[in-house]
Design a protein around this motif. Structure first.
Motif, PDB file in Angstrom:
ATOM      1  N   HIS A  36      -5.392   7.436   1.584  1.00  0.00           N
ATOM      2  CA  HIS A  36      -6.314   7.019   0.337  1.00  0.00           C
ATOM      3  C   HIS A  36      -5.325   6.142  -0.658  1.00  0.00           C
ATOM      4  CE1 HIS A  36      -8.493   7.173  -3.325  1.00  0.00           C
ATOM      5  NE2 HIS A  36      -7.615   7.893  -3.864  1.00  0.00           N
ATOM      6  N   VAL A  37      -5.867   5.399  -1.228  1.00  0.00           N
ATOM      7  CA  VAL A  37      -4.822   4.049  -2.032  1.00  0.00           C
ATOM      8  C   VAL A  37      -5.243   4.609  -3.443  1.00  0.00           C
ATOM      9  CG1 VAL A  37      -3.811   2.018  -2.515  1.00  0.00           C
ATOM     10  CG2 VAL A  37      -4.724   2.791  -0.227  1.00  0.00           C
ATOM     11  N   PRO A  38      -4.373   5.303  -4.198  1.00  0.00           N
ATOM     12  CA  PRO A  38      -4.757   5.536  -5.553  1.00  0.00           C
ATOM     13  C   PRO A  38      -4.558   4.478  -6.365  1.00  0.00           C
ATOM     14  CG  PRO A  38      -2.420   6.476  -5.089  1.00  0.00           C
ATOM     15  CD  PRO A  38      -2.888   5.903  -3.990  1.00  0.00           C
ATOM     16  N   ASP A  48      -7.385   0.043  -7.845  1.00  0.00           N
ATOM     17  CA  ASP A  48      -7.966   0.890  -8.966  1.00  0.00           C
ATOM     18  C   ASP A  48      -8.390   2.245  -8.334  1.00  0.00           C
ATOM     19  OD1 ASP A  48     -10.132   0.051  -7.277  1.00  0.00           O
ATOM     20  OD2 ASP A  48     -11.147  -0.833  -8.891  1.00  0.00           O
ATOM     21  N   GLY A  49      -8.011   2.448  -7.186  1.00  0.00           N
ATOM     22  CA  GLY A  49      -8.363   3.901  -6.505  1.00  0.00           C
ATOM     23  C   GLY A  49      -9.795   3.488  -5.672  1.00  0.00           C
ATOM     24  N   SER A  50     -10.198   2.711  -5.629  1.00  0.00           N
ATOM     25  CA  SER A  50     -11.446   2.268  -4.589  1.00  0.00           C
ATOM     26  C   SER A  50     -10.903   1.998  -3.095  1.00  0.00           C
ATOM     27  CB  SER A  50     -12.421   1.330  -5.352  1.00  0.00           C
ATOM     28  OG  SER A  50     -11.746  -0.055  -5.164  1.00  0.00           O
ATOM     29  N   ASP A  51     -11.686   1.804  -2.298  1.00  0.00           N
ATOM     30  CA  ASP A  51     -11.563   1.150  -0.932  1.00  0.00           C
ATOM     31  C   ASP A  51     -10.779  -0.178  -0.960  1.00  0.00           C
ATOM     32  OD1 ASP A  51     -13.632  -0.106  -1.272  1.00  0.00           O
ATOM     33  OD2 ASP A  51     -14.712   0.333   0.490  1.00  0.00           O
ATOM     34  N   HIS A  52     -10.797  -0.987  -1.878  1.00  0.00           N
ATOM     35  CA  HIS A  52     -10.338  -2.371  -1.839  1.00  0.00           C
ATOM     36  C   HIS A  52      -9.495  -2.630  -2.951  1.00  0.00           C
ATOM     37  CE1 HIS A  52     -13.894  -2.865  -4.332  1.00  0.00           C
ATOM     38  NE2 HIS A  52     -13.128  -3.889  -4.749  1.00  0.00           N
ATOM     39  N   PRO A  53      -8.305  -3.307  -2.904  1.00  0.00           N
ATOM     40  CA  PRO A  53      -7.314  -3.701  -3.906  1.00  0.00           C
ATOM     41  C   PRO A  53      -8.156  -4.626  -4.914  1.00  0.00           C
ATOM     42  CG  PRO A  53      -6.870  -5.135  -1.965  1.00  0.00           C
ATOM     43  CD  PRO A  53      -7.987  -4.071  -1.446  1.00  0.00           C
ATOM     44  N   THR A  54      -7.797  -4.616  -6.102  1.00  0.00           N
ATOM     45  CA  THR A  54      -8.152  -5.261  -7.104  1.00  0.00           C
ATOM     46  C   THR A  54      -7.702  -6.715  -7.437  1.00  0.00           C
ATOM     47  OG1 THR A  54      -7.204  -4.010  -8.735  1.00  0.00           O
ATOM     48  CG2 THR A  54      -9.482  -3.644  -8.370  1.00  0.00           C
ATOM     49  N   ARG A  55      -6.430  -6.812  -6.785  1.00  0.00           N
ATOM     50  CA  ARG A  55      -5.516  -8.146  -6.942  1.00  0.00           C
ATOM     51  C   ARG A  55      -4.479  -8.076  -5.804  1.00  0.00           C
ATOM     52  NH1 ARG A  55      -4.553 -12.877  -6.915  1.00  0.00           N
ATOM     53  NH2 ARG A  55      -3.139 -14.002  -8.510  1.00  0.00           N
ATOM     54  N   VAL A  58       0.729  -1.132   0.164  1.00  0.00           N
ATOM     55  CA  VAL A  58      -0.049  -0.149  -0.066  1.00  0.00           C
ATOM     56  C   VAL A  58       0.897   1.247   0.262  1.00  0.00           C
ATOM     57  CG1 VAL A  58      -1.441   1.273   1.382  1.00  0.00           C
ATOM     58  CG2 VAL A  58      -1.858  -1.166   1.098  1.00  0.00           C
ATOM     59  N   GLU A  59       2.006   1.222   0.688  1.00  0.00           N
ATOM     60  CA  GLU A  59       2.822   2.325   1.059  1.00  0.00           C
ATOM     61  C   GLU A  59       3.381   2.668  -0.408  1.00  0.00           C
ATOM     62  OE1 GLU A  59       5.294   1.089   3.959  1.00  0.00           O
ATOM     63  OE2 GLU A  59       3.551   1.345   5.583  1.00  0.00           O
ATOM     64  N   LYS A  60       3.858   1.515  -1.234  1.00  0.00           N
ATOM     65  CA  LYS A  60       4.455   1.678  -2.303  1.00  0.00           C
ATOM     66  C   LYS A  60       3.484   2.578  -3.500  1.00  0.00           C
ATOM     67  CE  LYS A  60       8.654  -0.214  -2.962  1.00  0.00           C
ATOM     68  NZ  LYS A  60       9.674   0.688  -2.534  1.00  0.00           N
ATOM     69  N   ILE A  61       2.018   1.944  -3.386  1.00  0.00           N
ATOM     70  CA  ILE A  61       1.253   2.630  -4.384  1.00  0.00           C
ATOM     71  C   ILE A  61       0.991   3.981  -4.063  1.00  0.00           C
ATOM     72  CG2 ILE A  61      -1.043   2.360  -5.371  1.00  0.00           C
ATOM     73  CD1 ILE A  61      -0.615  -0.691  -5.065  1.00  0.00           C
TER      74      ILE A  61
END
Lengths: 358, 175
Positions: free
Chosen positions: A285-287, A309-316, A78-81
């Motif tokens: 916020h995770v972009p 994808d910028g939402s509240d959960h990861p897509t993969r 998360v920190e990287k993204i």
């Protein structure tokens, strides 16, 4: 006489399910087939359906031994993204947690190895030592297994009593150096069960992509704390034990020496713990983005890939655990060995099937 | 090791980006077997491969390597659900390919056999692809077995499929 001997899915040495079926000529193993998946929980699948905060708790449960590594890897991805920086004190506390976890993981394994070998006195002595490390982990986090320490951008708790953790590091280092390592390396019973048994050659270690102490016992000099430092590992002096025989004995020795090195890192980290905050904003916020990261877990390199994808959960979320990398090489280790050594050889990679199946 | 020279050897026209998490080479026409052979020649460590499902059901395949402990990701796109295997060149890729087939149904051509890794024998591949639209209330393990009943021709939903699965499992246990 040719025999096929199925072992499992209940493990003869460790309390986790997997299956190994070996073909034997008399006592000698000629081939092996490994079956996993008995503990498949679909954690990668679930992680795509829960939000980032829920996922920290979910990923921490990939493994019951190195749980801190998995929540830390998730938070580091998360920190990287998101481009988050961990404050220096937070980074030091992560190192302290990682090294305490490595110590308790290696001590757990060493104790169980002694139990399999039949050296019950040493098993009890090592577990008493491990209990002190568990107490230190509990004093920091309030928990003995899933510590709940990590969050994106830092850690959740400060260390209340650094002197107590320092005392555990010094006591463990002294016990290992003065008592355990001489006992383990010189005892005739241990040597007779371990020396020359279950050899993994450097060529096979590369071909099967073995990692961690298993690879380092076969001469592969890779430890990501040293070769690709993360958090505050570049601040500390420590050695990476590497041996070349590739047998069960070398895997015992590498892990025993690593406990001492972990104590060295702990002592330096506690004595130079920087002041300041331990984390940044609570819910960053995770972009949209993706990241691939790796770090050195007790059993070796652990790898995470995350896509957002910028939402509240990861897509993969992709998790490659060290045991997933090390398990296939067990086949190479057991061929040519006796059936009676099978339990010890497969235990010598310090397997974690819950990690492997996820 | 010179990473640029390494990538040039795989594809002289290929480009790559240096990102915060290492080097990324996104090549839709990546020759995966040449990539594997080149990496093996230079003793580059294989980390794993990741399949990522795109919005239009395309699968991106990411091969992760470690050069002097620095991550390199080589990305390609799976066309028509098939891509050549590298497991005959690098045994470490065997379990990785079997797992990707379990999750996304990707067929790795050139393999003699691709048994399930985490799914059970007889479960259809592509569990994650089939269930991509399901919410978190679904159970991936049960979903895998329910699909077996569907494949066998039981097209009713709910209890009959579950009963069929249970009967099949009990039948297997009895044997």
């Amino acid at each position: 006489m040719s025999l096929n001997v199925p072992l499992g899915p209940f493990h003869p040495a460790l309390e986790e399910p997997y299956k190994i079926e070996v073909a034997c000529e008399g006592e000698r193993i000629t081939d092996a087939t490994i079956t996993i998946g008995f503990n498949f929980r679909g954690i990668e699948w679930l992680a795509e359906r829960k939000n980032y905060t829920q996922d920290i708790a979910l990923l921490e449960r990939v493994c019951g031994i190195c749980s801190n590594v998995h929540s830390m890897m998730f938070c580091r991805a998360v920190e990287k993204i998101a481009g988050l920086e961990v404050p220096p004190r937070g980074a030091y506390i992560r190192v302290i947690m990682c090294e305490l976890e490595r110590m308790h993981s290696h001590l757990l394994w060493a104790g169980i190895a002694c139990h399999i070998i039949g050296f019950e006195t040493l098993f009890m002595t090592i577990f008493a030592l491990r209990e002190q490390v568990q107490d230190a982990l509990e004093s920091i986090s309030g928990n003995r297994v899933n510590y709940g320490m990590n969050r994106p951008g830092g850690v959740n708790r400060d260390i209340g009593d650094p002197a107590a953790v320092l005392a555990v590091a010094k006591a463990t280092s002294a016990a290992m150096t003065e008592q355990m390592i001489p006992l383990i390396t010189k005892n005739r019973g241990i040597r007779s069960r371990c020396v020359g048994v279950g050899v993994l050659t450097p060529e096979d270690a590369y071909a099967f992509a073995a990692v961690g102490p298993v690879a380092r016992a076969s001469g592969v000099s890779i430890d990501l704390r040293k070769t690709d430092p993360y958090e505050a590992y570049d601040q500390f002096e420590f050695d990476v034990p590497v041996t070349t025989n590739g047998d069960v004995f070398d895997r015992v020795v590498v892990r025993a020496l690593e406990i001492v090195e972990s104590c060295r890192i702990l002592e330096q980290a506690i004595e130079s713990l920087p002041p300041g905050p331990v984390a940044g904003e609570l819910f960053p916020h995770v972009p949209a983005g993706e990241a691939a990261i790796h770090q050195e877990a007790p059993r070796g390199e652990v790898f995470y890939y995350m896509e957002s994808d910028g939402s509240d959960h990861p897509t993969r979320v992709r998790v490659r655990t060290p045991t997933f990398a090390n398990m296939p090489s067990v086949r190479q280790m057991v061929i040519g060995q006796t059936l009676s050594d099978l339990g010890l050889i497969q235990a010598s990679i310090d397997p974690c099937y819950s990690c492997t199946d996820r | 090791m010179n990473v640029d020279a390494l990538l040039q050897q795989i594809d002289p026209d290929g480009t790559s980006d240096l990102r915060a998490d290492g080097r990324w080479a996104v090549w839709p026409n990546l020759d995966v077997r040449k990539m594997a052979a080149t990496m093996i020649e230079h003793k580059v460590h294989f980390v794993t491969a990741t399949a990522v499902l795109g919005a239009d059901d395309t699968v991106r395949l990411l091969y992760h390597w470690s050069v002097d402990s620095q991550l390199i990701t080589m990305e390609t796109t799976v066309l028509e659900g098939r891509i050549p295997t590298i497991s005959d060149l690098l045994p470490a890729a065997d379990w990785v390919e079997r797992e990707i087939r379990d999750y996304y149904g990707v067929e790795f051509t050139g393999r003699t056999d691709t048994p399930p890794l985490v799914l059970r024998a007889g479960d259809p591949p592509g569990l994650f692809s089939r269930t991509a639209d399901l919410g978190h209330e679904a159970n991936p393990a049960q979903t895998a077995r329910a699909q077996v009943a569907d494949v066998r021709g039981d097209d009713s939903d709910g209890a009959p499929a579950a009963e069929q699965v249970r009967a099949d499992v009990e039948g297997e246990d009895a044997r």
